[in-house]
Design an enzyme around this catalytic site. Structure first.
Site, PDB file in Angstrom:
ATOM      1  N   GLU A   1      18.007 -32.493  15.221  1.00 53.98           N
ATOM      2  CA  GLU A   1      19.413 -32.891  15.276  1.00 53.98           C
ATOM      3  C   GLU A   1      19.804 -33.387  16.680  1.00 53.98           C
ATOM      4  OE1 GLU A   1      22.133 -30.525  12.929  1.00 53.98           O
ATOM      5  OE2 GLU A   1      20.466 -29.572  11.894  1.00 53.98           O
TER       6      GLU A   1
ATOM      7  N   ASP B   1      28.148 -29.378   5.126  1.00 50.34           N
ATOM      8  CA  ASP B   1      27.086 -28.999   6.041  1.00 50.34           C
ATOM      9  C   ASP B   1      27.512 -27.711   6.753  1.00 50.34           C
ATOM     10  OD1 ASP B   1      24.768 -29.046   7.586  1.00 50.34           O
ATOM     11  OD2 ASP B   1      24.856 -31.210   7.865  1.00 50.34           O
TER      12      ASP B   1
END
Length: 623
Positions: free
Chosen positions: A510, A303
Site C-alpha cells: 500500500e 475497506d
C-alpha cells in the site's frame, strides 16, 4: 483451550437447535425453500440491533464469542499478519474460527458469521501455505489459481477472501501496482476467471449479478477496489483519480462487469476518490451504477476504516461519515476495533430517520443472500477434512511453480542477437550467485506475505529460494559460490564461468510502497556493476513493477523480470537452465525514465524501454 472446548460446545449447540426446531418451524432454516423466501422470513424476525450487527465486520483480535453474541456481529476478518499464533497450524485456525462462530450461532436467531481474509496471492497470511506470484506476474500468465487458493483457505476454516484485486494500475509509482494484473483493461478483465476458481462456476439458471458459491470447498470472493484505484495522480495511494466518466467506464470498470456476471459475492470500495469525490461516499457509483445498473446482488463492503477516511483528517466527523458511507450504499462496514461507536451512531441515525430502515434492510438482505447461497446456515462450522490441502506439495506447489515459469519475462538475452546467454549450462566449472534477493524467501514473496508489509529472511514460511533452486538444478560437479555483494576484485580473481545476480525491491504494501523514483534497493546497483563488469551475467529482477534499469542495461548480458514469484523459486531456475523455455510477455510497459510516467500502451507519446507485450523466447535444452 478453544480446541478442547469446541466438541462440547458443538454438542450443546446441536441440542439447542433440535429444541428450537421441535418448538417452531423456521422457514429460514429450511434448505428446501428458496433463498429469497428464507431471507424474507429471517429479515422479518430481526430487530434493528440484529440487523445492524450483520452490517459490522470486526477484527479477530476483538471477536470473542461473547462479543459475537452480545452485538450480533455479522463478520470477522484477519488483518494482514493477524493470526491465532505464530506459525499457526491449519487445526489452530479451524478451532479459532469455530470458537468465534459458536458465539454467533448462540444468538437468538443463530445467524452464522462470515470470516474474511486477504488471500491475494494464495493463502498468504498463513504459515506453510502455497504463496503464488503476485498479480503483476499472473497478469503475464493469465493463469487460474483460484481453485487451489480456495482449498487452502477452507483448510483453515475461513469462507471469504478479499480477492481478486482487479485494479488497472496506470502508474507503477503506485505502491499497490503489484496487486494489479496489468495496465490493460482487457487483461484485467480476462483475469476475473480467478473468480470461478474461488467460488465455482455459476450455474446455468443463476441470474445476472446473483452471488454464487459452490459448496464447502469454495469461498466467497470480493472484487476490489471499486473503482479507479489504479488511476490516481502520480500513483499516490488512496488519492484522486482524475478521469472522465467515459474514461472511467472504459479503463477501470470492465472487470467489474465480468466479475458480476461470474457471480462475485462482494465488492470492496476503494479509499481513492474520483474527480474529488470519495468513493466511500459516492452514491451514484455504488448504488445507482453498481447495484441498479449492473444488477449486482451481493454485498458492498468498505475497506479497513474506509468510512472514517471520508473526512480529512479521518474520523473527524464520524456521524457524517456513517451517514455518507451507509447512505452511499455500503452494506458491510469494516470497523476493526472500535465497533461499538459505529453501532451506537448508526442505531441513533436509523431511530431518528437520518438513515431509512429500507437502507438497512437492503444491506442485510444482501449479506444474508451471500450467507444462504454459500450454505453457511447448513454448514456453519469447519472441520479438519481439508487440512492436508494447506501447502499441497503435489498439486498447489507444482501449480505455483508453473505459474512462476509462465510469469517470467526475458527482456535481454546476450549482448548481441547471435550470442544468447540463456539458457545457462548446468555443467560449468564454477558459477557465482550474488545479490540481496538470491537467498531471501521474504524478499521473493514481497508484501502481503505472513504480515501486511512482508518480511525479510528464510524462516517466514516454507518455500525454496532461488539460490537453493540453483543448487538443486545444476550438475553436481558444478561449484556454486554465493556472495551477496561481492566487490569487483573478488569477481575478477575467481575465474567464474558466469554469474547469476538477483536484486530488486524490498517488500512493501500500500502507501509504504509509493515511490517517485522506482529505483532498485541498494546495494543492488553496486552488485550489478561489480559482477557484470567482470563476468558474463544474468540479472534477475525481483520487483512489484517495472523499475529503473536503463543505466545498467549495457553492462548486463541477460535480463529477466521475475516480479514477486512467491515460495516456489524452482520456477525461476526451470527457465534459467533450459528445462523449459521463456514464453512470458510484458503485461506492463517498462519505462526508460520515471519522467515519462504515467505512460501506457496506446498513449500518443509512447517511447518505452520495453513495450507492452514484449518478451523474448527460448527453447528448452535437451540434456
Amino acid at each position: 483451550m478453544a480446541a478442547a472446548s469446541t466438541p462440547l460446545l458443538v454438542a450443546l449447540l446441536f441440542c439447542c437447535m433440535i429444541c428450537v426446531s421441535q418448538a417452531e418451524y423456521l422457514k429460514y432454516k429450511d434448505p428446501k425453500l428458496s433463498v429469497n423466501v428464507r431471507i424474507r422470513d429471517l429479515l422479518k424476525r430481526m430487530t434493528l440491533e440484529e440487523k445492524i450487527g450483520q452490517m459490522v465486520q470486526i477484527e479477530r483480535s476483538v471477536a470473542t464469542p461473547q462479543v459475537m453474541k452480545k452485538y450480533f456481529i455479522g463478520s470477522v476478518l484477519s488483518g494482514g499478519g493477524s493470526v491465532p499464533a505464530t506459525n499457526a497450524s491449519a487445526e489452530s485456525w479451524v478451532h479459532m474460527v469455530n470458537a468465534i462462530q459458536i458465539g454467533s450461532l448462540s444468538t437468538r436467531l443463530g445467524i452464522p458469521m462470515i470470516y474474511g481474509i486477504d488471500a491475494v496471492h494464495g493463502h498468504n497470511n498463513v504459515y506453510k501455505a502455497t504463496v503464488f506470484p503476485h498479480n503483476v506476474g499472473l497478469g503475464v500468465t493469465r493463469q487460474k489459481i483460484g481453485d487451489a487458493t480456495a482449498l487452502e483457505v477452507r483448510a483453515t476454516g475461513i469462507q471469504y477472501v478479499f480477492a481478486p484485486c482487479i485494479a488497472v494500475c496506470r502508474d507503477p509509482r503506485w505502491g499497490r501496482c503489484y496487486e494489479s494484473y496489468s495496465e490493460d483493461p482487457e487483461i484485467v478483465r480476462t483475469m476475473t476467471e480467478i473468480i470461478p476458481g474461488l467460488q465455482g462456476d455459476v450455474s446455468d439458471n443463476s441470474g445476472k449479478g446473483i452471488p454464487y458459491v459452490a459448496g464447502k470447498n469454495k469461498v466467497a470472493a470480493c472484487a476490489k477496489h471499486y473503482v479507479g484505484d489504479g488511476g490516481t495522480t502520480k500513483g499516490i495511494n488512496e488519492n484522486n483519480t482524475v478521469i472522465s466518466y467515459r474514461g472511467l467506464l472504459r479503463i477501470h470498470m470492465p472487470a467489474y462487469h465480468d466479475s458480476i456476471v461470474k457471480g462475485v459475492s462482494s465488492v470492496m470500495v476503494s479509499y481513492s476518490s474520483w474527480n474529488g469525490k470519495k468513493m466511500h461516499a459516492n452514491h451514484y457509483l455504488v448504488t445507482d451504477y453498481l447495484k441498479n445498473q449492473l444488477k449486482f446482488r451481493g454485498f458492498v463492503i468498505s475497506d479497513w476504516l474506509g468510512i472514517d477516511r471520508i473526512t480529512s483528517p479521518p474520523h473527524s466527523n464520524y456521524s457524517y461519515s456513517i451517514q455518507a458511507g451507509v447512505g452511499a450504499g455500503i452494506d458491510m462496514i469494516m470497523v476493526p476495533i472500535n465497533f461499538t461507536e459505529f453501532i451506537d451512531d448508526l442505531t441513533y441515525q436509523v431511530k431518528n430517520n437520518i438513515i431509512p430502515v429500507s437502507r438497512i434492510d437492503d444491506a442485510v438482505e444482501r449479506i444474508l443472500k451471500v450467507k444462504f447461497v454459500m450454505g453457511l446456515f447448513e454448514n456453519p462450522l469447519a472441520d479438519l477434512s481439508l487440512r492436508n490441502q494447506l501447502g499441497n506439495k503435489q498439486k498447489h506447489r507444482q501449480l505455483a511453480r508453473e505459474a512462476v515459469r509462465k510469469s517470467l519475462v526475458l527482456l535481454k538475452n546476450g549482448k548481441s542477437v547471435d550470442k544468447p546467454l540463456l539458457p545457462l549450462p548446468k555443467k560449468a566449472a564454477k558459477i557465482l550467485v550474488a545479490g540481496s534477493h538470491a537467498n531471501n524467501l521474504g524478499y521473493q514473496c514481497g508484501g502481503w506475505t505472513i504480515t501486511w508489509q512482508g518480511l525479510s529472511g528464510n524462516n517466514i514460511t516454507v518455500g525454496t529460494t532461488i539460490l537453493d533452486a540453483v543448487k538443486q538444478t545444476i550438475d553436481p560437479a558444478t561449484k556454486v559460490v554465493y556472495n551477496e555483494n561481492p566487490d569487483s576484485n573478488f569477481v575478477e580473481s575467481n575465474n567464474f564461468s558466469y554469474a547469476i545476480v538477483i536484486v530488486g525491491e524490498h517488500p512493501y504494501a500500500e502507501t509504504f510502497g509509493d515511490s517517485l523514483n522506482l529505483t532498485i534497493a541498494e546495494p543492488g546497483p553496486s552488485t550489478i556493476t561489480n559482477v557484470c563488469g567482470s563476468v558474463q551475467c544474468v540479472v534477475i529482477l525481483i520487483t512489484g513493477r517495472p523499475v529503473v534499469i536503463q543505466p545498467y542495461l549495457s553492462k548486463i548480458d541477460a535480463l529477466v523480470a521475475a516480479w514477486l514469484p512467491g515460495t516456489e523459486g524452482q520456477g525461476v531456475t526451470d527457465l534459467l537452465f533450459g528445462d523449459y523455455g521463456f514464453t512470458g510477455k510484458l503485461a506492463r510497459t517498462w519505462f526508460k525514465t520515471v519522467d515519462q510516467l504515467p505512460m501506457n500502451v496506446g498513449d500518443k507519446y509512447y517511447d518505452p524501454l520495453f513495450p507492452f507485450g514484449f518478451g523474448l523466447s527460448t527453447n528448452p535444452t535437451k540434456y
